[in-house]
Write a protein that holds these residues in place. Structure first.
Motif, PDB file in Angstrom:
ATOM      1  N   SER A 126      -2.573  14.641  -5.606  1.00  0.00           N
ATOM      2  CA  SER A 126      -3.476  14.301  -4.918  1.00  0.00           C
ATOM      3  C   SER A 126      -4.196  13.015  -5.303  1.00  0.00           C
ATOM      4  CB  SER A 126      -4.728  15.225  -5.144  1.00  0.00           C
ATOM      5  OG  SER A 126      -4.780  15.519  -6.741  1.00  0.00           O
ATOM      6  N   TYR A 127      -3.558  12.114  -6.029  1.00  0.00           N
ATOM      7  CA  TYR A 127      -3.937  10.854  -6.425  1.00  0.00           C
ATOM      8  C   TYR A 127      -3.987   9.792  -5.216  1.00  0.00           C
ATOM      9  CZ  TYR A 127      -4.924   6.927  -9.748  1.00  0.00           C
ATOM     10  OH  TYR A 127      -5.234   5.884 -10.542  1.00  0.00           O
ATOM     11  N   PRO A 128      -5.211   9.108  -5.114  1.00  0.00           N
ATOM     12  CA  PRO A 128      -5.103   8.340  -3.932  1.00  0.00           C
ATOM     13  C   PRO A 128      -4.482   7.162  -4.200  1.00  0.00           C
ATOM     14  CG  PRO A 128      -7.358   8.183  -5.364  1.00  0.00           C
ATOM     15  CD  PRO A 128      -6.540   9.291  -5.749  1.00  0.00           C
ATOM     16  N   GLN A 129      -3.643   6.745  -3.413  1.00  0.00           N
ATOM     17  CA  GLN A 129      -2.873   5.382  -3.434  1.00  0.00           C
ATOM     18  C   GLN A 129      -2.880   4.340  -2.274  1.00  0.00           C
ATOM     19  OE1 GLN A 129       1.173   6.340  -4.789  1.00  0.00           O
ATOM     20  NE2 GLN A 129       0.587   8.565  -4.891  1.00  0.00           N
ATOM     21  N   GLN A 130      -2.588   3.175  -2.298  1.00  0.00           N
ATOM     22  CA  GLN A 130      -2.782   2.319  -1.088  1.00  0.00           C
ATOM     23  C   GLN A 130      -3.931   2.402  -0.398  1.00  0.00           C
ATOM     24  OE1 GLN A 130       1.125   2.994   1.155  1.00  0.00           O
ATOM     25  NE2 GLN A 130       1.619   4.559  -0.350  1.00  0.00           N
ATOM     26  N   ALA A 140       8.402  -4.595   5.764  1.00  0.00           N
ATOM     27  CA  ALA A 140       9.234  -3.334   5.580  1.00  0.00           C
ATOM     28  C   ALA A 140      10.597  -3.326   5.920  1.00  0.00           C
ATOM     29  CB  ALA A 140       8.770  -1.930   5.685  1.00  0.00           C
ATOM     30  N   ASP A 141      10.708  -3.781   7.453  1.00  0.00           N
ATOM     31  CA  ASP A 141      11.846  -3.784   8.375  1.00  0.00           C
ATOM     32  C   ASP A 141      12.697  -2.610   8.219  1.00  0.00           C
ATOM     33  OD1 ASP A 141      11.361  -6.193   9.303  1.00  0.00           O
ATOM     34  OD2 ASP A 141      12.179  -7.373   7.623  1.00  0.00           O
ATOM     35  N   TYR A 142      12.211  -1.487   8.652  1.00  0.00           N
ATOM     36  CA  TYR A 142      12.978  -0.114   8.536  1.00  0.00           C
ATOM     37  C   TYR A 142      13.200   0.692   7.029  1.00  0.00           C
ATOM     38  CZ  TYR A 142      14.572  -2.127  13.244  1.00  0.00           C
ATOM     39  OH  TYR A 142      14.518  -2.568  14.418  1.00  0.00           O
ATOM     40  N   ILE A 143      13.097   0.065   6.398  1.00  0.00           N
ATOM     41  CA  ILE A 143      12.921   0.374   4.857  1.00  0.00           C
ATOM     42  C   ILE A 143      11.558   0.968   4.386  1.00  0.00           C
ATOM     43  CG2 ILE A 143      13.764   0.315   2.491  1.00  0.00           C
ATOM     44  CD1 ILE A 143      15.361  -1.986   3.484  1.00  0.00           C
ATOM     45  N   HIS A 170       9.668   2.821   2.305  1.00  0.00           N
ATOM     46  CA  HIS A 170       9.023   2.834   0.886  1.00  0.00           C
ATOM     47  C   HIS A 170       8.451   1.607   0.856  1.00  0.00           C
ATOM     48  CE1 HIS A 170      11.848   0.545  -1.796  1.00  0.00           C
ATOM     49  NE2 HIS A 170      12.855   0.770  -0.715  1.00  0.00           N
ATOM     50  N   ARG A 171       8.939   0.344   1.590  1.00  0.00           N
ATOM     51  CA  ARG A 171       8.451  -0.986   1.423  1.00  0.00           C
ATOM     52  C   ARG A 171       6.948  -0.931   2.058  1.00  0.00           C
ATOM     53  NH1 ARG A 171       9.948  -3.861  -2.153  1.00  0.00           N
ATOM     54  NH2 ARG A 171       9.544  -5.936  -1.028  1.00  0.00           N
ATOM     55  N   TRP A 172       6.719   0.124   2.883  1.00  0.00           N
ATOM     56  CA  TRP A 172       5.375   0.168   3.483  1.00  0.00           C
ATOM     57  C   TRP A 172       4.521   0.800   2.018  1.00  0.00           C
ATOM     58  CZ3 TRP A 172       2.859  -1.670   7.292  1.00  0.00           C
ATOM     59  CH2 TRP A 172       3.494  -1.950   8.356  1.00  0.00           C
ATOM     60  N   ASP A 173       5.077   1.332   1.323  1.00  0.00           N
ATOM     61  CA  ASP A 173       4.231   2.034   0.232  1.00  0.00           C
ATOM     62  C   ASP A 173       4.054   0.920  -1.000  1.00  0.00           C
ATOM     63  OD1 ASP A 173       4.111   4.893   1.230  1.00  0.00           O
ATOM     64  OD2 ASP A 173       6.322   4.814   0.717  1.00  0.00           O
ATOM     65  N   THR A 174       5.097   0.167  -1.179  1.00  0.00           N
ATOM     66  CA  THR A 174       4.833  -0.772  -2.296  1.00  0.00           C
ATOM     67  C   THR A 174       3.820  -2.038  -1.659  1.00  0.00           C
ATOM     68  OG1 THR A 174       6.677  -1.728  -1.404  1.00  0.00           O
ATOM     69  CG2 THR A 174       7.102  -0.383  -3.370  1.00  0.00           C
ATOM     70  N   LEU A 209       9.219  -9.150  -4.945  1.00  0.00           N
ATOM     71  CA  LEU A 209       8.502  -8.547  -6.110  1.00  0.00           C
ATOM     72  C   LEU A 209       9.199  -7.198  -6.375  1.00  0.00           C
ATOM     73  CD1 LEU A 209       4.902  -9.102  -5.326  1.00  0.00           C
ATOM     74  CD2 LEU A 209       6.155 -10.359  -6.938  1.00  0.00           C
ATOM     75  N   ASP A 210       9.337  -6.917  -7.728  1.00  0.00           N
ATOM     76  CA  ASP A 210       9.804  -5.568  -7.897  1.00  0.00           C
ATOM     77  C   ASP A 210       8.762  -4.620  -8.211  1.00  0.00           C
ATOM     78  OD1 ASP A 210      12.592  -6.115  -7.940  1.00  0.00           O
ATOM     79  OD2 ASP A 210      12.553  -7.222  -9.908  1.00  0.00           O
TER      80      ASP A 210
END
Length: 434
Positions: free
Chosen positions: A42-46, A176-179, A181-185, A32-33
Protein backbone atom coordinates in the motif's frame (compact mmCIF):
# COMPACT_ATOMS: atom_id res chain seq x y z
CA UNK A 1 10.19 9.42 -39.19
CA UNK A 2 12.39 8.88 -36.15
CA UNK A 3 14.64 5.83 -36.23
CA UNK A 4 13.94 3.61 -33.22
CA UNK A 5 15.87 0.73 -31.72
CA UNK A 6 13.81 -2.44 -32.31
CA UNK A 7 12.41 -3.89 -29.08
CA UNK A 8 11.75 -7.59 -28.57
CA UNK A 9 8.35 -8.16 -27.01
CA UNK A 10 6.94 -11.70 -26.92
CA UNK A 11 9.41 -12.61 -29.67
CA UNK A 12 7.97 -9.86 -31.88
CA UNK A 13 10.15 -7.15 -33.31
CA UNK A 14 8.29 -3.84 -32.94
CA UNK A 15 9.67 -0.99 -34.96
CA UNK A 16 7.90 1.45 -33.73
CA UNK A 17 24.87 21.68 -38.58
CA UNK A 18 25.93 23.81 -37.23
CA UNK A 19 24.97 25.71 -34.08
CA UNK A 20 24.66 29.37 -33.25
CA UNK A 21 26.96 29.33 -30.23
CA UNK A 22 30.66 28.50 -30.07
CA UNK A 23 30.32 25.65 -27.63
CA UNK A 24 31.90 22.20 -27.26
CA UNK A 25 29.39 19.61 -26.12
CA UNK A 26 30.33 17.01 -23.50
CA UNK A 27 30.01 13.26 -24.04
CA UNK A 28 26.67 11.39 -23.71
CA UNK A 29 25.69 9.98 -20.35
CA UNK A 30 24.44 6.46 -19.75
CA UNK A 31 20.91 5.35 -18.97
CA UNK A 32 20.30 5.39 -15.23
CA UNK A 33 20.12 2.17 -13.22
CA UNK A 34 17.28 1.75 -10.73
CA UNK A 35 17.94 -0.92 -8.07
CA UNK A 36 14.79 -2.76 -7.04
CA UNK A 37 13.48 -1.97 -3.57
CA UNK A 38 10.66 -3.87 -1.91
CA UNK A 39 7.98 -1.71 -0.31
CA UNK A 40 4.69 -2.43 1.41
CA UNK A 41 1.90 -3.13 -1.06
CA UNK A 42 0.00 0.00 0.00
CA UNK A 43 3.05 2.29 -0.07
CA UNK A 44 2.51 5.25 -2.46
CA UNK A 45 5.00 5.40 -5.32
CA UNK A 46 5.51 7.60 -8.40
CA UNK A 47 3.63 10.50 -6.81
CA UNK A 48 2.98 13.45 -9.09
CA UNK A 49 0.51 16.32 -9.16
CA UNK A 50 -1.27 18.30 -11.88
CA UNK A 51 -3.77 21.14 -12.10
CA UNK A 52 -7.38 19.99 -12.25
CA UNK A 53 -9.60 22.95 -12.94
CA UNK A 54 -10.13 26.13 -10.97
CA UNK A 55 -8.37 25.93 -7.56
CA UNK A 56 -8.02 22.15 -7.66
CA UNK A 57 -5.11 19.71 -7.94
CA UNK A 58 -5.00 16.07 -9.00
CA UNK A 59 -2.74 13.82 -6.93
CA UNK A 60 -1.63 10.68 -8.79
CA UNK A 61 0.30 7.71 -7.41
CA UNK A 62 0.78 3.97 -7.79
CA UNK A 63 0.58 1.13 -5.26
CA UNK A 64 1.45 -2.52 -5.65
CA UNK A 65 -1.57 -3.57 -3.61
CA UNK A 66 -4.81 -3.83 -5.56
CA UNK A 67 -6.93 -3.10 -2.49
CA UNK A 68 -5.13 0.11 -1.50
CA UNK A 69 -7.51 3.07 -1.00
CA UNK A 70 -7.54 6.14 -3.27
CA UNK A 71 -8.02 8.92 -0.74
CA UNK A 72 -5.74 11.87 0.04
CA UNK A 73 -5.50 13.64 3.41
CA UNK A 74 -4.26 17.21 3.28
CA UNK A 75 -3.91 20.48 5.18
CA UNK A 76 -1.76 23.59 5.53
CA UNK A 77 0.27 22.37 8.52
CA UNK A 78 2.73 19.46 8.64
CA UNK A 79 1.16 16.30 10.04
CA UNK A 80 -2.26 17.92 10.43
CA UNK A 81 -4.81 16.96 7.79
CA UNK A 82 -8.18 18.63 8.18
CA UNK A 83 -9.57 17.50 4.80
CA UNK A 84 -9.92 14.14 3.05
CA UNK A 85 -10.70 13.70 -0.65
CA UNK A 86 -11.77 10.41 -2.23
CA UNK A 87 -10.55 9.58 -5.73
CA UNK A 88 -10.58 6.88 -8.36
CA UNK A 89 -8.21 4.20 -9.56
CA UNK A 90 -7.35 2.24 -12.67
CA UNK A 91 -4.85 -0.33 -13.90
CA UNK A 92 -3.83 -1.88 -17.20
CA UNK A 93 -2.12 -4.91 -18.69
CA UNK A 94 0.41 -4.78 -21.50
CA UNK A 95 1.51 -8.14 -22.91
CA UNK A 96 3.14 -9.86 -19.88
CA UNK A 97 3.15 -6.71 -17.73
CA UNK A 98 0.46 -5.81 -15.20
CA UNK A 99 0.55 -2.33 -13.70
CA UNK A 100 0.06 -1.55 -10.07
CA UNK A 101 -3.07 0.23 -8.92
CA UNK A 102 -2.96 3.75 -10.36
CA UNK A 103 -4.74 6.30 -8.17
CA UNK A 104 -6.04 9.76 -9.16
CA UNK A 105 -7.58 11.99 -6.49
CA UNK A 106 -8.64 15.63 -6.95
CA UNK A 107 -8.23 17.88 -3.92
CA UNK A 108 -9.60 21.37 -3.36
CA UNK A 109 -10.72 24.07 -3.49
CA UNK A 110 -7.25 25.28 -2.56
CA UNK A 111 -5.87 28.70 -1.73
CA UNK A 112 -3.46 30.15 -4.29
CA UNK A 113 0.27 30.51 -3.63
CA UNK A 114 -0.04 28.30 -0.56
CA UNK A 115 1.89 25.30 0.75
CA UNK A 116 -0.14 22.16 1.46
CA UNK A 117 0.96 18.95 3.15
CA UNK A 118 -0.58 15.69 2.04
CA UNK A 119 -0.49 11.94 2.40
CA UNK A 120 -1.71 9.35 -0.10
CA UNK A 121 -3.93 6.47 0.98
CA UNK A 122 -3.05 6.83 4.65
CA UNK A 123 0.41 5.34 4.08
CA UNK A 124 3.97 6.38 3.45
CA UNK A 125 5.65 9.77 3.76
CA UNK A 126 4.14 13.20 3.93
CA UNK A 127 4.50 15.26 0.75
CA UNK A 128 4.41 19.00 0.33
CA UNK A 129 3.07 20.95 -2.65
CA UNK A 130 2.72 24.62 -3.44
CA UNK A 131 -0.18 25.99 -5.46
CA UNK A 132 0.51 28.54 -8.22
CA UNK A 133 -0.24 32.22 -7.61
CA UNK A 134 -3.59 33.63 -8.70
CA UNK A 135 -1.96 36.72 -10.20
CA UNK A 136 1.23 37.53 -12.06
CA UNK A 137 4.17 37.11 -11.82
CA UNK A 138 4.35 33.35 -12.37
CA UNK A 139 7.27 31.14 -13.48
CA UNK A 140 7.22 28.02 -15.65
CA UNK A 141 9.98 25.45 -16.07
CA UNK A 142 9.97 23.95 -19.58
CA UNK A 143 11.71 20.76 -20.73
CA UNK A 144 10.65 18.04 -23.15
CA UNK A 145 11.98 14.64 -24.23
CA UNK A 146 13.25 13.79 -20.75
CA UNK A 147 13.98 10.07 -20.69
CA UNK A 148 16.05 8.46 -17.94
CA UNK A 149 19.73 9.17 -18.47
CA UNK A 150 22.46 10.99 -16.61
CA UNK A 151 21.55 14.08 -18.60
CA UNK A 152 17.93 13.72 -17.47
CA UNK A 153 19.15 13.77 -13.88
CA UNK A 154 21.19 16.89 -14.63
CA UNK A 155 18.14 18.57 -16.18
CA UNK A 156 16.02 17.75 -13.15
CA UNK A 157 18.72 19.00 -10.79
CA UNK A 158 18.82 22.33 -12.64
CA UNK A 159 15.04 22.63 -12.69
CA UNK A 160 15.05 21.98 -8.95
CA UNK A 161 17.17 25.12 -8.54
CA UNK A 162 14.58 27.17 -10.44
CA UNK A 163 11.88 28.79 -8.32
CA UNK A 164 9.11 27.72 -10.66
CA UNK A 165 5.37 27.32 -10.13
CA UNK A 166 4.42 24.86 -12.91
CA UNK A 167 6.43 22.49 -15.12
CA UNK A 168 5.44 22.31 -18.82
CA UNK A 169 6.49 19.19 -20.77
CA UNK A 170 5.81 19.06 -24.55
CA UNK A 171 5.90 15.27 -24.95
CA UNK A 172 8.20 12.22 -24.68
CA UNK A 173 8.32 11.51 -20.97
CA UNK A 174 9.75 8.14 -19.98
CA UNK A 175 11.10 6.64 -23.23
CA UNK A 176 9.72 3.35 -21.97
CA UNK A 177 9.14 2.29 -25.60
CA UNK A 178 7.00 -0.78 -24.82
CA UNK A 179 9.09 -1.85 -21.78
CA UNK A 180 6.48 -1.00 -19.16
CA UNK A 181 8.57 -1.13 -16.00
CA UNK A 182 10.42 1.87 -17.42
CA UNK A 183 7.24 3.86 -16.80
CA UNK A 184 7.59 2.89 -13.14
CA UNK A 185 11.24 3.92 -12.90
CA UNK A 186 10.47 7.22 -14.62
CA UNK A 187 7.73 7.89 -12.08
CA UNK A 188 10.18 7.33 -9.25
CA UNK A 189 12.86 9.48 -10.93
CA UNK A 190 10.64 12.57 -11.26
CA UNK A 191 8.71 12.13 -8.00
CA UNK A 192 10.83 14.57 -5.91
CA UNK A 193 9.92 17.42 -8.29
CA UNK A 194 6.58 16.23 -9.68
CA UNK A 195 5.09 15.68 -6.21
CA UNK A 196 5.85 19.27 -5.19
CA UNK A 197 4.85 21.33 -8.24
CA UNK A 198 2.22 20.56 -10.90
CA UNK A 199 3.58 18.88 -14.03
CA UNK A 200 1.46 19.56 -17.10
CA UNK A 201 2.33 17.25 -19.99
CA UNK A 202 1.23 16.39 -23.48
CA UNK A 203 2.04 13.25 -25.45
CA UNK A 204 4.90 12.60 -27.84
CA UNK A 205 5.63 9.81 -30.30
CA UNK A 206 7.33 7.72 -27.59
CA UNK A 207 4.07 7.61 -25.65
CA UNK A 208 2.20 5.82 -28.46
CA UNK A 209 3.39 2.24 -27.79
CA UNK A 210 0.83 0.93 -30.26
CA UNK A 211 0.93 -2.68 -31.43
CA UNK A 212 -1.27 -3.15 -34.52
CA UNK A 213 -4.20 -5.51 -33.90
CA UNK A 214 -3.06 -6.04 -30.30
CA UNK A 215 -2.79 -2.73 -28.41
CA UNK A 216 -4.19 0.74 -29.01
CA UNK A 217 -1.86 3.67 -28.56
CA UNK A 218 -1.25 5.75 -25.44
CA UNK A 219 -2.64 3.16 -22.99
CA UNK A 220 0.18 3.55 -20.46
CA UNK A 221 0.37 7.32 -20.81
CA UNK A 222 -3.38 7.85 -20.40
CA UNK A 223 -3.58 5.56 -17.37
CA UNK A 224 -0.65 7.14 -15.52
CA UNK A 225 -0.64 10.82 -16.53
CA UNK A 226 -4.23 11.97 -16.36
CA UNK A 227 -4.53 15.63 -17.27
CA UNK A 228 -7.53 18.02 -16.88
CA UNK A 229 -9.10 17.21 -20.26
CA UNK A 230 -12.59 16.71 -18.85
CA UNK A 231 -12.32 19.94 -16.86
CA UNK A 232 -11.54 21.81 -20.09
CA UNK A 233 -14.34 20.25 -22.14
CA UNK A 234 -12.11 17.88 -24.11
CA UNK A 235 -13.05 14.28 -24.84
CA UNK A 236 -9.42 13.11 -24.92
CA UNK A 237 -6.49 13.13 -22.51
CA UNK A 238 -4.31 13.90 -25.56
CA UNK A 239 -5.42 17.55 -25.72
CA UNK A 240 -6.76 19.98 -23.12
CA UNK A 241 -6.28 23.47 -21.67
CA UNK A 242 -5.86 25.15 -18.30
CA UNK A 243 -5.21 28.58 -16.82
CA UNK A 244 -2.60 29.93 -14.42
CA UNK A 245 -2.63 33.52 -13.17
CA UNK A 246 -4.27 35.00 -16.26
CA UNK A 247 -2.38 32.80 -18.73
CA UNK A 248 -4.34 30.39 -20.94
CA UNK A 249 -2.29 27.34 -21.87
CA UNK A 250 -3.38 24.85 -24.54
CA UNK A 251 -1.83 21.38 -24.81
CA UNK A 252 -2.35 19.87 -28.27
CA UNK A 253 -1.77 16.38 -29.62
CA UNK A 254 0.58 15.87 -32.57
CA UNK A 255 -0.44 12.19 -32.82
CA UNK A 256 -4.21 12.35 -32.90
CA UNK A 257 -6.52 13.85 -35.54
CA UNK A 258 -5.90 17.56 -36.10
CA UNK A 259 -7.46 18.51 -39.45
CA UNK A 260 -10.43 20.87 -39.66
CA UNK A 261 -12.90 17.95 -39.41
CA UNK A 262 -11.27 16.38 -36.35
CA UNK A 263 -12.55 16.41 -32.78
CA UNK A 264 -9.34 18.11 -31.65
CA UNK A 265 -9.71 20.97 -34.13
CA UNK A 266 -13.34 21.57 -33.18
CA UNK A 267 -12.46 21.43 -29.48
CA UNK A 268 -9.66 23.95 -30.07
CA UNK A 269 -12.04 26.38 -31.78
CA UNK A 270 -14.51 26.07 -28.90
CA UNK A 271 -11.75 26.53 -26.34
CA UNK A 272 -10.37 29.64 -28.01
CA UNK A 273 -13.84 31.16 -28.26
CA UNK A 274 -14.05 31.16 -24.45
CA UNK A 275 -10.77 33.05 -23.91
CA UNK A 276 -11.24 36.69 -22.90
CA UNK A 277 -7.93 38.37 -23.75
CA UNK A 278 -8.89 41.33 -21.61
CA UNK A 279 -8.70 39.06 -18.58
CA UNK A 280 -6.22 36.59 -20.09
CA UNK A 281 -3.42 38.60 -21.69
CA UNK A 282 -1.15 35.64 -22.49
CA UNK A 283 -1.90 32.64 -24.71
CA UNK A 284 0.60 29.73 -24.86
CA UNK A 285 0.41 26.46 -26.80
CA UNK A 286 2.40 23.22 -26.48
CA UNK A 287 2.63 20.19 -28.74
CA UNK A 288 5.35 17.68 -29.61
CA UNK A 289 6.40 17.85 -33.28
CA UNK A 290 7.70 21.38 -34.09
CA UNK A 291 6.34 23.44 -36.96
CA UNK A 292 9.44 25.62 -37.26
CA UNK A 293 12.59 23.52 -37.31
CA UNK A 294 15.88 24.16 -39.10
CA UNK A 295 17.43 20.91 -37.85
CA UNK A 296 17.71 18.00 -40.27
CA UNK A 297 16.13 15.76 -37.61
CA UNK A 298 12.34 15.30 -38.01
CA UNK A 299 12.25 17.81 -40.83
CA UNK A 300 8.68 18.39 -42.02
CA UNK A 301 6.97 16.06 -39.54
CA UNK A 302 4.82 18.86 -38.13
CA UNK A 303 3.80 20.25 -41.54
CA UNK A 304 0.34 18.63 -41.67
CA UNK A 305 -0.66 19.94 -38.26
CA UNK A 306 0.83 23.32 -39.10
CA UNK A 307 -1.20 23.59 -42.30
CA UNK A 308 -4.41 22.83 -40.43
CA UNK A 309 -3.92 24.82 -37.24
CA UNK A 310 -1.45 27.67 -37.80
CA UNK A 311 -4.08 30.07 -39.24
CA UNK A 312 -6.25 29.48 -36.18
CA UNK A 313 -3.43 30.03 -33.68
CA UNK A 314 -2.30 33.13 -35.56
CA UNK A 315 -5.79 34.62 -35.65
CA UNK A 316 -6.22 33.88 -31.93
CA UNK A 317 -3.05 35.81 -31.12
CA UNK A 318 -1.00 33.00 -29.58
CA UNK A 319 2.14 34.45 -28.01
CA UNK A 320 4.35 31.39 -27.60
CA UNK A 321 4.52 27.80 -28.87
CA UNK A 322 6.72 25.18 -27.18
CA UNK A 323 7.54 21.93 -28.97
CA UNK A 324 9.86 18.98 -28.44
CA UNK A 325 10.77 15.98 -30.64
CA UNK A 326 13.98 17.47 -32.07
CA UNK A 327 16.72 16.81 -29.51
CA UNK A 328 18.14 20.31 -29.55
CA UNK A 329 17.17 23.89 -28.76
CA UNK A 330 15.92 26.50 -31.24
CA UNK A 331 14.13 29.83 -30.86
CA UNK A 332 12.39 31.75 -33.63
CA UNK A 333 11.41 35.34 -34.21
CA UNK A 334 7.70 36.04 -34.22
CA UNK A 335 6.72 34.15 -37.36
CA UNK A 336 3.74 33.17 -39.48
CA UNK A 337 3.47 31.19 -42.71
CA UNK A 338 7.21 30.67 -42.83
CA UNK A 339 8.14 34.35 -42.61
CA UNK A 340 8.93 36.79 -39.78
CA UNK A 341 5.76 38.60 -38.72
CA UNK A 342 5.55 41.11 -35.83
CA UNK A 343 2.10 39.73 -35.00
CA UNK A 344 3.15 36.09 -35.30
CA UNK A 345 4.13 33.47 -32.72
CA UNK A 346 7.49 32.87 -31.04
CA UNK A 347 8.25 29.16 -31.59
CA UNK A 348 10.66 27.41 -29.22
CA UNK A 349 11.85 23.84 -29.72
CA UNK A 350 13.04 22.39 -26.43
CA UNK A 351 13.25 18.63 -26.92
CA UNK A 352 16.58 18.57 -25.09
CA UNK A 353 15.69 17.19 -21.66
CA UNK A 354 18.18 14.32 -21.67
CA UNK A 355 16.82 11.32 -23.59
CA UNK A 356 18.89 8.23 -24.49
CA UNK A 357 18.79 8.86 -28.25
CA UNK A 358 21.25 11.72 -27.97
CA UNK A 359 21.37 15.15 -29.54
CA UNK A 360 20.39 16.26 -33.05
CA UNK A 361 23.60 17.94 -34.19
CA UNK A 362 22.96 18.80 -37.84
CA UNK A 363 21.34 22.09 -38.81
CA UNK A 364 20.56 23.55 -42.21
CA UNK A 365 22.91 26.28 -43.35
CA UNK A 366 22.38 29.12 -43.79
CA UNK A 367 19.66 29.32 -41.12
CA UNK A 368 16.16 30.45 -42.17
CA UNK A 369 15.40 34.13 -41.65
CA UNK A 370 12.98 33.28 -38.83
CA UNK A 371 15.59 31.37 -36.76
CA UNK A 372 17.32 33.42 -34.04
CA UNK A 373 19.23 30.94 -31.84
CA UNK A 374 19.88 27.22 -32.16
CA UNK A 375 22.14 24.79 -30.37
CA UNK A 376 22.35 21.02 -29.93
CA UNK A 377 22.77 20.77 -26.15
CA UNK A 378 20.75 19.30 -23.33
CA UNK A 379 19.07 21.82 -21.04
CA UNK A 380 15.84 23.39 -19.84
CA UNK A 381 13.99 26.68 -20.15
CA UNK A 382 12.40 29.10 -17.71
CA UNK A 383 9.56 31.46 -18.57
CA UNK A 384 8.76 34.19 -16.06
CA UNK A 385 5.60 36.05 -17.00
CA UNK A 386 6.11 39.31 -15.14
CA UNK A 387 2.92 41.19 -16.00
CA UNK A 388 0.28 41.48 -18.72
CA UNK A 389 2.76 42.89 -21.23
CA UNK A 390 6.18 41.36 -20.52
CA UNK A 391 7.72 37.95 -19.96
CA UNK A 392 11.34 36.89 -19.62
CA UNK A 393 12.51 33.67 -21.33
CA UNK A 394 15.85 32.00 -20.63
CA UNK A 395 17.40 28.72 -21.74
CA UNK A 396 20.07 26.97 -19.66
CA UNK A 397 22.57 24.35 -20.80
CA UNK A 398 22.84 21.43 -18.43
CA UNK A 399 26.55 21.64 -17.80
CA UNK A 400 26.50 25.37 -17.10
CA UNK A 401 25.92 26.65 -13.61
CA UNK A 402 22.33 27.74 -13.08
CA UNK A 403 23.05 31.50 -13.04
CA UNK A 404 24.52 31.32 -16.57
CA UNK A 405 21.86 31.72 -19.27
CA UNK A 406 22.79 30.46 -22.73
CA UNK A 407 19.90 32.27 -24.46
CA UNK A 408 17.51 34.88 -23.16
CA UNK A 409 14.79 37.22 -24.41
CA UNK A 410 12.22 39.69 -23.16
CA UNK A 411 8.89 38.96 -24.89
CA UNK A 412 6.10 41.50 -25.29
CA UNK A 413 2.56 40.11 -25.33
CA UNK A 414 0.40 40.56 -28.41
CA UNK A 415 -2.36 42.05 -26.26
CA UNK A 416 -0.10 45.03 -25.55
CA UNK A 417 1.13 45.43 -29.15
CA UNK A 418 -2.14 46.25 -30.89
CA UNK A 419 -1.97 43.08 -33.01
CA UNK A 420 -5.15 41.57 -31.60
CA UNK A 421 -7.29 44.42 -32.89
CA UNK A 422 -6.24 43.53 -36.43
CA UNK A 423 -6.82 39.81 -35.86
CA UNK A 424 -10.30 40.08 -34.35
CA UNK A 425 -12.21 39.81 -37.62
CA UNK A 426 -10.21 36.86 -38.98
CA UNK A 427 -10.59 34.97 -35.70
CA UNK A 428 -14.35 35.51 -35.68
CA UNK A 429 -14.53 34.23 -39.25
CA UNK A 430 -12.61 31.03 -38.42
CA UNK A 431 -14.54 30.35 -35.23
CA UNK A 432 -17.89 30.72 -37.02
CA UNK A 433 -16.93 28.44 -39.91
CA UNK A 434 -18.87 25.13 -39.85
Amino acid sequence: MERKIPTLVLFLWIFSGTVAADYVRPQPRKTLDFPSERKASSYPQQVHISLAGDRHMRISWVTDGKSSPSYVEYGTSPGRYDTIAQGESTSYSYILYSSGKIHHTVIGPLESNTAYFYRCGGEGPEFQLKTPPAELPVTFAVAGDLGQTGWTKSTLDHIDQCKYDVHLLPGDLSYADYIQHRWDTFGELVQPLASARPWMVTEGNHEQERIPLIKDGFQSYNARWKMPFEESGSSSNLYYSFEVAGIHIIMLGSYTGYDEYSEQYNWLKADLSKVDRGKTPWLIVLFHAPWYNSNYAHQGEGDGMMEAMEPLLYAAGVDLVFAGHVHAYERSKRVYSGKPDPCGVVHITIGDGGNREGLAHRYKDPPPEWSVFREASFGHGELKVVNSSHAFWSWHRNDDDEPLRSDQLWITSLTSSGCLTEKRHSLRKILMAP
